[in-house]
Design a protein around this motif. Structure first.
Motif, PDB file in Angstrom:
ATOM      1  N   CYS A 109      15.730 -36.117 -51.029  1.00 34.66           N
ATOM      2  CA  CYS A 109      16.128 -34.844 -51.630  1.00 34.66           C
ATOM      3  C   CYS A 109      15.462 -34.755 -52.997  1.00 34.66           C
ATOM      4  O   CYS A 109      15.879 -35.443 -53.942  1.00 34.66           O
ATOM      5  CB  CYS A 109      17.652 -34.735 -51.758  1.00 34.66           C
ATOM      6  SG  CYS A 109      18.195 -33.198 -52.537  1.00 34.66           S
ATOM      7  N   TYR A 149      16.809 -31.412 -48.002  1.00 37.93           N
ATOM      8  CA  TYR A 149      16.612 -32.799 -47.585  1.00 37.93           C
ATOM      9  C   TYR A 149      15.535 -32.821 -46.500  1.00 37.93           C
ATOM     10  O   TYR A 149      15.543 -31.981 -45.595  1.00 37.93           O
ATOM     11  CB  TYR A 149      17.901 -33.406 -47.032  1.00 37.93           C
ATOM     12  CG  TYR A 149      18.993 -33.593 -48.055  1.00 37.93           C
ATOM     13  CD1 TYR A 149      19.291 -34.842 -48.573  1.00 37.93           C
ATOM     14  CD2 TYR A 149      19.749 -32.513 -48.499  1.00 37.93           C
ATOM     15  CE1 TYR A 149      20.298 -35.026 -49.502  1.00 37.93           C
ATOM     16  CE2 TYR A 149      20.747 -32.676 -49.442  1.00 37.93           C
ATOM     17  CZ  TYR A 149      21.016 -33.941 -49.930  1.00 37.93           C
ATOM     18  OH  TYR A 149      22.009 -34.110 -50.864  1.00 37.93           O
ATOM     19  N   ASN A 188      15.515 -32.297 -54.994  1.00 38.84           N
ATOM     20  CA  ASN A 188      16.343 -31.571 -55.967  1.00 38.84           C
ATOM     21  C   ASN A 188      17.194 -32.522 -56.793  1.00 38.84           C
ATOM     22  O   ASN A 188      17.405 -32.301 -57.985  1.00 38.84           O
ATOM     23  CB  ASN A 188      17.236 -30.571 -55.247  1.00 38.84           C
ATOM     24  CG  ASN A 188      16.445 -29.596 -54.398  1.00 38.84           C
ATOM     25  OD1 ASN A 188      16.223 -29.843 -53.221  1.00 38.84           O
ATOM     26  ND2 ASN A 188      15.991 -28.504 -54.984  1.00 38.84           N
ATOM     27  N   THR A 189      17.724 -33.573 -56.168  1.00 33.28           N
ATOM     28  CA  THR A 189      18.599 -34.517 -56.869  1.00 33.28           C
ATOM     29  C   THR A 189      17.899 -35.811 -57.239  1.00 33.28           C
ATOM     30  O   THR A 189      18.391 -36.552 -58.082  1.00 33.28           O
ATOM     31  CB  THR A 189      19.823 -34.842 -56.000  1.00 33.28           C
ATOM     32  OG1 THR A 189      19.385 -35.460 -54.769  1.00 33.28           O
ATOM     33  CG2 THR A 189      20.596 -33.578 -55.668  1.00 33.28           C
ATOM     34  N   GLU A 223      20.008 -27.307 -52.053  1.00 31.08           N
ATOM     35  CA  GLU A 223      19.338 -28.601 -51.930  1.00 31.08           C
ATOM     36  C   GLU A 223      18.614 -28.692 -50.590  1.00 31.08           C
ATOM     37  O   GLU A 223      19.144 -28.267 -49.564  1.00 31.08           O
ATOM     38  CB  GLU A 223      20.341 -29.744 -52.058  1.00 31.08           C
ATOM     39  CG  GLU A 223      20.983 -29.854 -53.416  1.00 31.08           C
ATOM     40  CD  GLU A 223      22.003 -30.977 -53.493  1.00 31.08           C
ATOM     41  OE1 GLU A 223      22.572 -31.190 -54.573  1.00 31.08           O
ATOM     42  OE2 GLU A 223      22.234 -31.638 -52.457  1.00 31.08           O
ATOM     43  N   ALA A 256      26.261 -36.084 -55.923  1.00 31.32           N
ATOM     44  CA  ALA A 256      25.006 -36.099 -55.162  1.00 31.32           C
ATOM     45  C   ALA A 256      24.836 -37.394 -54.387  1.00 31.32           C
ATOM     46  O   ALA A 256      24.293 -37.395 -53.274  1.00 31.32           O
ATOM     47  CB  ALA A 256      23.824 -35.881 -56.099  1.00 31.32           C
ATOM     48  N   ARG A 261      24.353 -25.107 -52.264  1.00 30.05           N
ATOM     49  CA  ARG A 261      23.830 -25.895 -53.376  1.00 30.05           C
ATOM     50  C   ARG A 261      22.329 -25.715 -53.569  1.00 30.05           C
ATOM     51  O   ARG A 261      21.781 -26.142 -54.588  1.00 30.05           O
ATOM     52  CB  ARG A 261      24.143 -27.380 -53.167  1.00 30.05           C
ATOM     53  CG  ARG A 261      25.637 -27.645 -53.049  1.00 30.05           C
ATOM     54  CD  ARG A 261      25.953 -29.118 -52.965  1.00 30.05           C
ATOM     55  NE  ARG A 261      27.392 -29.332 -52.871  1.00 30.05           N
ATOM     56  CZ  ARG A 261      28.212 -29.383 -53.916  1.00 30.05           C
ATOM     57  NH1 ARG A 261      27.722 -29.239 -55.131  1.00 30.05           N
ATOM     58  NH2 ARG A 261      29.499 -29.575 -53.753  1.00 30.05           N
TER      59      ARG A 261
END
Length: 790
Positions: free
Chosen positions: A473, A444, A475-476, A442, A337, A440
Motif C-alpha cells: 500500500c 493495495y 498510501n500508507t 487507499e 493502518a 479511505r
C-alpha cells in the motif's frame, strides 16, 4: 326452507365479492396501463423538447468556473427544465460538455471582484445536478477542465446580461409546463439568443467590451492545456434502462435484477501435499502428451486429458479468494493502518486452502466466456464478482469485485502461462490485483504465486505453490513480503505448503509470518515479542465461509461458464471420460471456427464487460468507486452483468475509475507504461489526495470507453507538470542549503557581509588579526616565565 334461503344469500354475497374483486383487478390493470402510457408520454415530450431547435429559452456565451478555480468560456443553451452546455456554438454531439437538470436547482447572485455579473446554480442538498446523458444520448463530453458536481458558477459580461440569465433560469426552474407536446414543435417561441439583451445606461456594454471581456480569459480551445489535471468529461448512468435508439425511447424496458440461488456444493482436499494417483489406462495418455512437448515449451496450446480436469472453469476458480471477503470489510473500519494490512494479508491467505481432491486443473476459458456470482455478508451487504475471458492468445482473464456498502473494490487481469521442464511444469499467473478501500482512498496491490506440478514422468504426481509475492500500500507505506516455499528434496511433511514472510513499514520490519497456508499461520510482533494466530484452517473457519450465490443454470446465458461447460462437467461427474473428451473437443472446435471467421472478416473480438485502457489494463466498464452514501444509497444489485446501486433519490453517480485515480502518478511510472496491445503486466498506481475546497467534479470522471489519444495527451500534460514540480523542488532544496550556510556563517554587528572582509573559507580578517594577537601575547608570556624560573 330457511336453510335454502341462507344458502342463496351466501351465494349472492360470494358472487358480489367475486364481482368486486374482478372489478378491482380490472381497475388495477387499467391504472397500470395508464401509468405506462403516461411514462411514455412524458419521455416523448422531453425528447421532443431536447431535439426541437425552436424550444430554446436563452442561448449565449457564459464563463464557467471549474474545480481548478479557472474560467472556461462555454456556449450555454437554456431549455425548459434543462441547461445544455457546449464547447462551441455548433451544438454538435462532439461539442457537448454536459446537461444540467434544473428541476431541483436554485439560482442566486454571487459577489465577485472581477468585471461582469456572477451567479451560482446549485443543489440545496449538495446532490449532483448533472444528467447521465446528452440530448443525443452522448455519454462522453468534450474535453474541458473539471466542473463541480453539485453547483456551477457562471459569469456574464454585464449585470444586465446576468440578470436576464437569472430571470430565464427562474422561469425554467418553476415552469414545468413549458415542456411542449410532440404536436406543437412549430409553435413560435421566444429566442433571446437572436435579440439584443435589455440593458440600462449604467450597465451598457459595447460589443467590443463584450469580446474583450471573454478574450482576456479565453479558455475555449485550450482549456485542457491550462489545466493539466483536466479529464474527459462524461457520466456513467446508473439507470435501470438499456441505451436505446431515439425512435425507441418510449419502448425502453426496465432492467430486472438477476435471480441468484445459494450454491453450497464445495469440495475440500486434504491438508498437506496435493497428489494424484493415476490409473494404468491414464498413464499412456500422459505419455502421449509428453511426446508432444519439449522442455521450456508453453503448454497453453496443448490439449489436456479430461481425467485431470476439475469440473469448473478457471473464471470460477479465481473466485475462491472471496469466501472470506468479510475480512476486507473489517479492514475498512480499522483506524490503524498496520491492523488494516494484517486483515488484508489474512484475507489474501484465506483464498488458498480450498483445493480439489487430488491434482486437478480447471477448464481453460473460452474467448468471451463470462462468470458472475456474489457472497452474502452477515450484515446484509453483498460482494459481487464479475469475470470475463477477454483474450485467448495470450489467455487473459479479467475480473472485478465490488462491495461498495462495505467499502472495497478489486480489479485484476490475469495472464496464464505454463512451462514444461521435463518431469515438472509450472503454471505462472502474471498480473497484479488492485484493491481499493473506498472510504479511505487507499490502494493495495498484490501478486499471485505460481503452481508447480512435478512427478509427470517419474514419481508421484503432486502440486504445490511457490514464489515470492508482495502486498503493498503506497498510501500508507506498509508492505508485506511472502514466500511460498516448495518442498525440498529431502524434506518431510513439515516442509510442505510452507509460507514465510514479514510486514514492513518502509525498511523497518514490524512482524514476521511463518506457518503452512493450508493449516496454520502465526504472526510475531517484533516490537512486543507477542505471537498470535494469523490464520487457522479448521472446521470453525470453514463454518464462517460466506455463502456464494450463483445464477440458476436454466437462466444463465450460453456464454456463462457453468452452462457452457455443463456437458463436459456432467460427463466427468459420471466418470465418462470419452464423452467428456468429445464435448470438450466440440467447444474447442467451435472456438477455432469463430477465431477463423473473425480473422477472415477482419473483425477482432470485443469483450462485452471489460475495456483496455491507455495503460494496458482491462477495466470493468461499469465500475463504481464512489464511497457508500448511507443517506442515499440503499443496496447494490446486479442486472445484465452491471453492478448497480439502488438509491433513495434519483441522482447521477460519479464513476471514479482507474484513469482518474492515476491523475497524480509519478513521472517515473509513466515512463514505464506500455502500449494498450501489451496485456501481460499491470502497473502500480498511487492515489494521492487532492486539496480543494470545491466539490468533486463529474467531468473529472473518465468513462472506460474514452478516447485513447485524449488520455495520452492528458498523461503527457501530467508528465510536464511533474517535471515542473521536480524542478521547483530542486530549486527549493538549493535555497534551503544556502540558508543553512548563512545560518552557520559568522554574525556581524552591522548585519551585512563585505566580500573584502572575508578570506578563503569564509573567515573574516578581524578574526585572523585577533587570533594572531592572542598567539603573540601567549608567546611573550611564556618567554617571560622561562626567564623568570631560570
Amino acid at each position: 326452507m330457511f336453510l335454502k334461503f341462507l344458502n342463496v344469500c351466501r351465494n349472492c354475497r360470494q358472487s358480489a365479492a367475486d364481482a368486486a374483486k374482478l372489478n378491482r383487478k380490472q381497475s388495477y390493470k387499467a391504472q397500470r396501463k395508464n401509468y405506462r402510457r403516461e411514462k411514455k408520454r412524458v419521455a416523448s415530450e422531453l425528447m421532443n423538447s431536447l431535439q426541437d431547435p425552436a424550444v430554446i429559452v436563452l442561448a449565449d456565451w457564459l464563463k464557467v468556473r471549474g474545480t481548478l478555480k479557472s474560467w472556461t468560456k462555454l456556449w450555454c443553451v437554456l431549455k425548459p427544465g434543462l441547461l445544455l452546455i457546449y464547447k462551441s456554438q455548433k451544438t454538435k454531439s462532439s461539442h457537448w460538455v454536459g446537461t444540467v437538470m434544473l428541476t431541483s436547482c436554485q439560482v442566486i447572485e454571487r459577489p465577485s471582484k472581477k468585471d461582469g455579473f456572477c451567479f451560482k446554480l446549485f443543489h440545496p442538498l449538495d446532490q449532483p445536478i448533472w444528467a447521465p446523458r446528452g440530448p443525443d444520448k452522448e455519454t462522453i463530453g468534450a474535453v474541458v477542465q473539471p466542473l463541480p458536481t453539485a453547483y456551477l458558477i457562471f459569469r456574464a459580461p454585464s449585470q444586465a446580461a446576468g440578470k436576464c440569465w437569472m430571470d430565464a433560469l427562474e422561469l425554467s426552474l418553476r415552469c414545468s409546463a413549458l415542456l411542449l407536446r410532440s404536436n406543437s414543435t412549430n409553435t413560435p417561441s421566444s429566442n433571446y439568443a437572436e435579440e439584443p439583451l435589455p440593458v440600462s445606461d449604467e450597465t451598457q456594454w459595447s460589443e467590443a467590451d463584450y469580446e474583450k471581456h471573454f478574450n482576456d480569459h479565453d479558455l475555449d480551445a485550450d482549456s485542457q492545456n491550462e489545466a493539466p489535471n483536466a479529464a474527459m468529461s462524461g457520466l456513467e448512468s446508473d439507470s435501470e434502462s438499456e441505451p436505446a435508439h431515439e425512435d425507441d425511447v418510449a419502448e425502453q424496458i426496465p432492467c430486472e435484477e438477476t435471480t441468484y440461488v445459494p450454491f453450497q456444493e464445495e469440495e475440500f482436499g486434504e491438508q498437506g501435499e496435493q497428489v494424484e494417483e493415476l490409473a494404468e489406462e491414464n498413464k499412456s495418455l500422459i505419455w502421449c502428451i509428453v511426446k508432444q512437448v519439449r522442455p521450456g515449451m508453453d503448454l497453453s496450446k496443448v490439449v489436456l486429458p479430461t481425467f485431470i480436469l476439475e469440473p469448473r472453469s478457471f473464471l470460477d476458480k479465481l473466485s475462491d479468494s472471496y469466501y472470506h471477503a468479510d475480512l476486507l470489510s473489517r479492514a475498512v473500519h480499522e483506524d490503524d493502518a498496520y491492523t488494516r494490512m494484517k486483515f488484508v494479508v489474512q484475507w489474501y491467505l484465506s483464498g488458498f486452502y480450498k483445493k480439489p481432491k487430488g491434482l486437478k486443473k480447471p477448464y481453460n476459458p473460452i474467448l468471451g466466456e463470462t462468470f458472475r456470482c456474489y457472497w452474502q455478508h452477515p450484515n446484509g451487504s453483498r460482494t459481487f464478482y464479475i469475470a470475463e475471458q477477454v483474450s485467448h492468445h495470450p489467455p487473459v482473464s479479467a475480473f472485478y469485485v465490488t462491495n461498495r456498502e462495505d467499502g472495497f473494490s478489486i480489479s485484476c487481469s490475469i495472464l496464464a502461462k505454463s512451462k514444461f521442464y521435463g518431469n515438472s511444469t509450472s503454471a505462472v499467473l502474471e498480473g497484479m490485483a488492485t484493491m481499493t478501500l473506498l472510504p479511505r482512498g487507499e490502494i493495495y496491490t498484490a501478486t499471485t504465486p505460481y503452481a508447480h506440478c512435478k512427478g509427470i514422468l517419474m514419481g508421484t504426481l503432486s502440486m504445490e505453490l511457490g514464489g515470492k509475492i508482495n502486498i503493498e500500500c503506497e498510501n500508507t507505506g506498509y508492505k508485506t513480503e511472502l514466500e511460498f516455499k516448495l518442498k525440498p528434496f529431502l524434506g518431510g511433511s513439515d516442509t510442505i505448503n510452507v509460507v514465510v514472510g514479514k510486514i514492513k513499514l518502509g525498511k523497518e520490519t514490524l512482524a514476521t509470518i511463518n506457518g503452512h497456508w493450508d493449516k496454520e499461520l502465526r504472526l510475531k510482533d517484533l516490537k512486543t515479542g507477542e505471537e498470535s494466530v494469523l490464520l487457522k484452517v479448521d472446521a470453525e473457519m470453514r463454518s464462517k465461509r460466506l455463502i456464494r450465490h450463483v445464477v440458476p443454470l436454466e437462466k444463465q446465458l450460453p456464454t456463462e461458464s457453468q452452462r457452457l461447460w455443463s456437458l463436459v462437467s456432467d460427463a466427468i461427474a459420471r466418470e465418462d471420460q470419452v464423452a467428456a473428451t468429445e464435448q470438450k473437443t466440440v467447444l474447442e472446435e467451435n472456438q477455432r471456427a469463430a477465431a477463423k471467421s473473425r480473422l477472415q472478416n477482419d473483425q477482432p473480438h470485443v469483450p462485452a464487460l471489460f475495456e483496455l485502457n491507455a495503460y494496458g489494463e482491462w477495466i470493468y466498464k461499469y465500475a463504481d468507486l464512489r464511497p457508500w452514501d448511507v443517506r442515499n444509497d440503499l443496496r447494490q444489485y446486479e442486472c445484465d452483468y452491471k453492478v448497480l446501486t439502488e438509491t433513495r433519490n434519483k441522482t447521477v453517480p460519479i464513476v471514479l475509475g482507474t484513469e482518474l485515480l492515476r491523475s497524480n502518478i509519478d513521472p517515473g511510472v509513466h515512463s514505464t507504461r506500455r502500449l494498450p496491445s501489451d496485456t501481460t503486466k499491470v502497473s502500480k498506481t498511487k492515489n494521492k489526495p487532492v486539496d480543494s475546497d470545491s466539490s468533486p467534479s463529474p467531468h473529472g470522471a473518465v468513462k472506460r470507453g474514452s478516447n485513447t489519444s485524449a488520455i495520452r495527451q492528458l498523461a503527457l500534460a501530467i508528465d510536464q507538470m511533474n517535471a515542473t514540480l521536480a524542478n521547483h523542488s530542486k530549486q527549493l532544496n538549493d535555497i534551503t542549503n544556502r540558508l543553512e550556510r548563512i545560518q552557520f556563517a559568522p554574525n556581524l554587528r552591522n548585519g551585512s557581509i563585505n566580500s573584502n572582509d572575508l578570506i578563503g573559507g569564509g573567515v573574516s580578517i578581524s578574526t585572523v588579526v585577533k587570533s594572531l594577537l592572542y598567539a603573540l601575547i601567549g608567546l611573550t608570556f611564556s618567554v617571560i616565565l622561562r626567564w623568570f624560573f631560570k
